[in-house]
Motif scaffolding. Structure first.
Motif, PDB file in Angstrom:
ATOM      1  N   TYR A   1       1.044  18.361  12.538  1.00 51.52           N
ATOM      2  CA  TYR A   1      -0.281  18.906  12.226  1.00 51.52           C
ATOM      3  C   TYR A   1      -1.384  17.965  12.687  1.00 51.52           C
ATOM      4  O   TYR A   1      -1.348  16.762  12.439  1.00 51.52           O
ATOM      5  CB  TYR A   1      -0.407  19.138  10.720  1.00 51.52           C
ATOM      6  CG  TYR A   1      -1.811  19.448  10.263  1.00 51.52           C
ATOM      7  CD1 TYR A   1      -2.412  20.656  10.596  1.00 51.52           C
ATOM      8  CD2 TYR A   1      -2.533  18.531   9.514  1.00 51.52           C
ATOM      9  CE1 TYR A   1      -3.707  20.942  10.180  1.00 51.52           C
ATOM     10  CE2 TYR A   1      -3.826  18.805   9.093  1.00 51.52           C
ATOM     11  CZ  TYR A   1      -4.400  20.019   9.431  1.00 51.52           C
ATOM     12  OH  TYR A   1      -5.687  20.294   9.023  1.00 51.52           O
TER      13      TYR A   1
ATOM     14  N   PRO B   1      -5.608  18.002  12.341  1.00 53.29           N
ATOM     15  CA  PRO B   1      -6.786  18.705  11.827  1.00 53.29           C
ATOM     16  C   PRO B   1      -7.715  19.141  12.959  1.00 53.29           C
ATOM     17  O   PRO B   1      -7.921  18.411  13.927  1.00 53.29           O
ATOM     18  CB  PRO B   1      -7.467  17.653  10.942  1.00 53.29           C
ATOM     19  CG  PRO B   1      -6.386  16.680  10.589  1.00 53.29           C
ATOM     20  CD  PRO B   1      -5.473  16.642  11.772  1.00 53.29           C
ATOM     21  N   GLY B   2      -8.253  20.351  12.831  1.00 53.65           N
ATOM     22  CA  GLY B   2      -9.211  20.834  13.810  1.00 53.65           C
ATOM     23  C   GLY B   2      -8.625  21.605  14.962  1.00 53.65           C
ATOM     24  O   GLY B   2      -9.356  22.292  15.686  1.00 53.65           O
TER      25      GLY B   2
ATOM     26  N   TYR C   1      -6.532  24.079  14.768  1.00 57.66           N
ATOM     27  CA  TYR C   1      -6.073  25.408  14.360  1.00 57.66           C
ATOM     28  C   TYR C   1      -7.161  26.465  14.501  1.00 57.66           C
ATOM     29  O   TYR C   1      -7.100  27.515  13.872  1.00 57.66           O
ATOM     30  CB  TYR C   1      -5.517  25.355  12.936  1.00 57.66           C
ATOM     31  CG  TYR C   1      -4.157  24.688  12.893  1.00 57.66           C
ATOM     32  CD1 TYR C   1      -3.011  25.408  12.615  1.00 57.66           C
ATOM     33  CD2 TYR C   1      -4.018  23.333  13.167  1.00 57.66           C
ATOM     34  CE1 TYR C   1      -1.758  24.807  12.604  1.00 57.66           C
ATOM     35  CE2 TYR C   1      -2.783  22.715  13.166  1.00 57.66           C
ATOM     36  CZ  TYR C   1      -1.651  23.456  12.879  1.00 57.66           C
ATOM     37  OH  TYR C   1      -0.413  22.856  12.875  1.00 57.66           O
TER      38      TYR C   1
ATOM     39  N   HIS D   1      -0.699  22.149   4.981  1.00 60.60           N
ATOM     40  CA  HIS D   1      -1.966  21.876   5.651  1.00 60.60           C
ATOM     41  C   HIS D   1      -2.818  23.140   5.660  1.00 60.60           C
ATOM     42  O   HIS D   1      -2.306  24.266   5.544  1.00 60.60           O
ATOM     43  CB  HIS D   1      -1.745  21.384   7.086  1.00 60.60           C
ATOM     44  CG  HIS D   1      -1.099  22.418   7.974  1.00 60.60           C
ATOM     45  ND1 HIS D   1      -1.807  23.416   8.611  1.00 60.60           N
ATOM     46  CD2 HIS D   1       0.195  22.597   8.315  1.00 60.60           C
ATOM     47  CE1 HIS D   1      -0.988  24.165   9.312  1.00 60.60           C
ATOM     48  NE2 HIS D   1       0.239  23.693   9.144  1.00 60.60           N
TER      49      HIS D   1
ATOM     50  N   ASP E   1      -6.742  24.415   7.552  1.00 61.60           N
ATOM     51  CA  ASP E   1      -8.076  24.286   8.113  1.00 61.60           C
ATOM     52  C   ASP E   1      -8.934  25.402   7.535  1.00 61.60           C
ATOM     53  O   ASP E   1      -8.457  26.535   7.343  1.00 61.60           O
ATOM     54  CB  ASP E   1      -8.059  24.398   9.635  1.00 61.60           C
ATOM     55  CG  ASP E   1      -7.592  23.115  10.298  1.00 61.60           C
ATOM     56  OD1 ASP E   1      -7.899  22.927  11.483  1.00 61.60           O
ATOM     57  OD2 ASP E   1      -6.910  22.304   9.642  1.00 61.60           O
TER      58      ASP E   1
ATOM     59  N   HIS F   1     -16.696  22.945   9.278  1.00 64.78           N
ATOM     60  CA  HIS F   1     -15.248  23.033   9.239  1.00 64.78           C
ATOM     61  C   HIS F   1     -14.666  21.929   8.362  1.00 64.78           C
ATOM     62  O   HIS F   1     -15.294  20.882   8.168  1.00 64.78           O
ATOM     63  CB  HIS F   1     -14.666  22.933  10.645  1.00 64.78           C
ATOM     64  CG  HIS F   1     -15.030  24.066  11.537  1.00 64.78           C
ATOM     65  ND1 HIS F   1     -14.475  24.254  12.793  1.00 64.78           N
ATOM     66  CD2 HIS F   1     -15.898  25.096  11.378  1.00 64.78           C
ATOM     67  CE1 HIS F   1     -14.986  25.335  13.351  1.00 64.78           C
ATOM     68  NE2 HIS F   1     -15.861  25.859  12.512  1.00 64.78           N
TER      69      HIS F   1
ATOM     70  N   SER G   1     -10.599  20.406   6.446  1.00 63.40           N
ATOM     71  CA  SER G   1      -9.144  20.490   6.423  1.00 63.40           C
ATOM     72  C   SER G   1      -8.585  19.823   5.178  1.00 63.40           C
ATOM     73  O   SER G   1      -9.231  18.964   4.570  1.00 63.40           O
ATOM     74  CB  SER G   1      -8.530  19.835   7.672  1.00 63.40           C
ATOM     75  OG  SER G   1      -8.692  18.427   7.635  1.00 63.40           O
TER      76      SER G   1
ATOM     77  N   TYR H   1      -4.664  18.196   4.002  1.00 60.82           N
ATOM     78  CA  TYR H   1      -3.285  17.886   4.372  1.00 60.82           C
ATOM     79  C   TYR H   1      -2.601  17.181   3.211  1.00 60.82           C
ATOM     80  O   TYR H   1      -3.175  16.276   2.604  1.00 60.82           O
ATOM     81  CB  TYR H   1      -3.235  16.970   5.604  1.00 60.82           C
ATOM     82  CG  TYR H   1      -1.849  16.386   5.825  1.00 60.82           C
ATOM     83  CD1 TYR H   1      -0.866  17.117   6.477  1.00 60.82           C
ATOM     84  CD2 TYR H   1      -1.518  15.112   5.351  1.00 60.82           C
ATOM     85  CE1 TYR H   1       0.404  16.607   6.660  1.00 60.82           C
ATOM     86  CE2 TYR H   1      -0.254  14.588   5.527  1.00 60.82           C
ATOM     87  CZ  TYR H   1       0.703  15.346   6.187  1.00 60.82           C
ATOM     88  OH  TYR H   1       1.964  14.832   6.349  1.00 60.82           O
TER      89      TYR H   1
ATOM     90  N   LYS I   1     -16.331  19.505  18.072  1.00 57.21           N
ATOM     91  CA  LYS I   1     -16.102  19.400  16.627  1.00 57.21           C
ATOM     92  C   LYS I   1     -15.936  17.934  16.248  1.00 57.21           C
ATOM     93  O   LYS I   1     -15.307  17.157  16.966  1.00 57.21           O
ATOM     94  CB  LYS I   1     -14.852  20.194  16.232  1.00 57.21           C
ATOM     95  CG  LYS I   1     -14.531  20.198  14.750  1.00 57.21           C
ATOM     96  CD  LYS I   1     -13.213  20.896  14.480  1.00 57.21           C
ATOM     97  CE  LYS I   1     -13.217  22.336  14.964  1.00 57.21           C
ATOM     98  NZ  LYS I   1     -11.998  23.062  14.492  1.00 57.21           N
TER      99      LYS I   1
ATOM    100  N   LEU J   1     -14.858  15.683  12.726  1.00 59.05           N
ATOM    101  CA  LEU J   1     -14.353  15.737  11.357  1.00 59.05           C
ATOM    102  C   LEU J   1     -14.262  14.320  10.781  1.00 59.05           C
ATOM    103  O   LEU J   1     -13.695  13.428  11.411  1.00 59.05           O
ATOM    104  CB  LEU J   1     -12.966  16.397  11.315  1.00 59.05           C
ATOM    105  CG  LEU J   1     -12.894  17.864  11.748  1.00 59.05           C
ATOM    106  CD1 LEU J   1     -11.441  18.328  11.799  1.00 59.05           C
ATOM    107  CD2 LEU J   1     -13.704  18.754  10.821  1.00 59.05           C
TER     108      LEU J   1
END
Length: 331
Positions: A53, A55-56, A58, A242, A244, A260, A262, A264, A307, A309
């Motif tokens: 996984y 993040p971001g 998905y 996880h 998003d 956005h 996430s 996890y 993006k 995060l």
């Protein structure tokens, strides 16, 4: 894994402030609910702190909206910089570390012209090249040990054997399976590895609500990852959860902005290897802005997104910032 180029046609009307607040609160409440629906106290760090996984990755906009048939190519540049404060391990060792990772991902998708099982059908792949730099300071009774490692190479292959899309009014549903195939370079003696060296199966349910009149969209992608054993280290990471979450405002058919985030966390304990030292429970959240631009020229559709995060409230893992830049085209 399943981000792709799409064109969202929305008619944006003037909204009063109370309606905007309503959508914002709906997004925040749904994010908190989904984040809290899993047992945070039962988290464990995966092997080497690595996971299938990211993040971001998905999705950015309309993650569960059925794309039009055709072939899509998407290139993503990813930079992750993080550090960890001192951590006292169960064996009395005190450690801290820094991580810098740059990755270039190439993703390809094909959307079938005909419906399959009453749904829009998509299949695809993911290739990655990573440059990883890891520094660790280990302090024990015997003194201070400084370790550093840099590694560059092809990562594991990711495949998307199936992805199904359904629509029910303003609600869109996407169900897919992403698989990590252990094809990348791996060494048990290195701090920095560019591959997981084990199979991983990621089952994801994407949900999107879109109001075509206001241009407001809420999307979430909760998923569960099952990891097989690493044959080199005899170590098996536990089951991972996880998600998003995306709140987007489509200002026009070409430009969208969003907030956005996430979540996890690992749901079950690791097995084998150094897991005997204890269960390193941890968690990770992130949040940040996103912008998406898309344009159709002739028969081709172009897509550009950015993006950022920021991770926070992490536990027993590194905490840092993730920047993603993507460009895509539909043929």
């Amino acid at each position: 894994m399943c981000a792709r180029t799409i064109i969202i046609n929305v008619k944006v009307s003037r909204m009063c402030s109370n309606r905007i607040n309503k959508f914002l609160w709906l997004f925040v409440i749904s994010f908190i609910f989904l984040a809290g629906s899993s047992p945070l106290n039962k988290l464990n760090a995966a092997e080497g702190g690595s996971s299938f996984y990211v993040p971001g990755l998905y999705g950015e906009i309309g993650v569960a909206i059925p794309p039009s048939s055709g072939t899509y190519l998407l290139a993503t540049s990813l930079y992750y910089s993080a550090n960890a404060p001192h951590q006292l391990l169960p064996n009395g060792v005190d450690q801290r570390g820094d991580v810098d990772i740059f990755s270039q991902l190439i993703r390809g998708f094909w959307v079938a012209p005909e419906r399959v099982l009453g749904a829009q059908f998509l299949t695809g792949f993911r290739l990655s090249v990573l440059d990883s730099d890891v520094s660790v300071d280990v302090k024990s009774a015997s003194g201070l040990l400084l370790l550093n490692d840099n590694n560059y190479g092809l990562g594991d292959l990711g495949i998307l054997p199936f992805s199904f899309y359904w629509q029910y009014g303003d609600i869109y549903i996407n169900l897919y399976e992403a698989i990590n195939v252990p094809t990348g370079k791996f060494s048990a003696t290195r701090l920095a590895n560019v591959a997981l060296h084990h199979w991983a199966f990621d089952t994801v349910l994407g949900l999107t609500w879109l109001d075509p009149k206001t241009g407001i969209e809420i999307s979430v992608t909760p998923g569960i990852i099952y990891n097989t054993k690493n044959s080199t280290t005899n170590y098996q990471s536990g089951i991972e959860f996880h998600m998003d979450a995306m709140l987007n405002w489509h200002l026009s058919t070409s430009l969208s902005i969003g907030l956005h985030g996430s979540v996890y966390q690992q749901l079950t304990a690791d097995k084998g290897g150094h897991s005997s030292l204890g269960s390193f429970k941890g968690r990770s959240y992130s949040i940040g802005p996103a912008v998406v631009w898309r344009k159709q020229v002739g028969n081709q559709k172009y897509y550009l997104s950015a993006k950022w995060l920021h991770e926070f409230s992490t536990k027993n893992k590194v905490e840092g910032d993730l920047t993603l830049l993507s460009i895509g085209v539909k043929f």
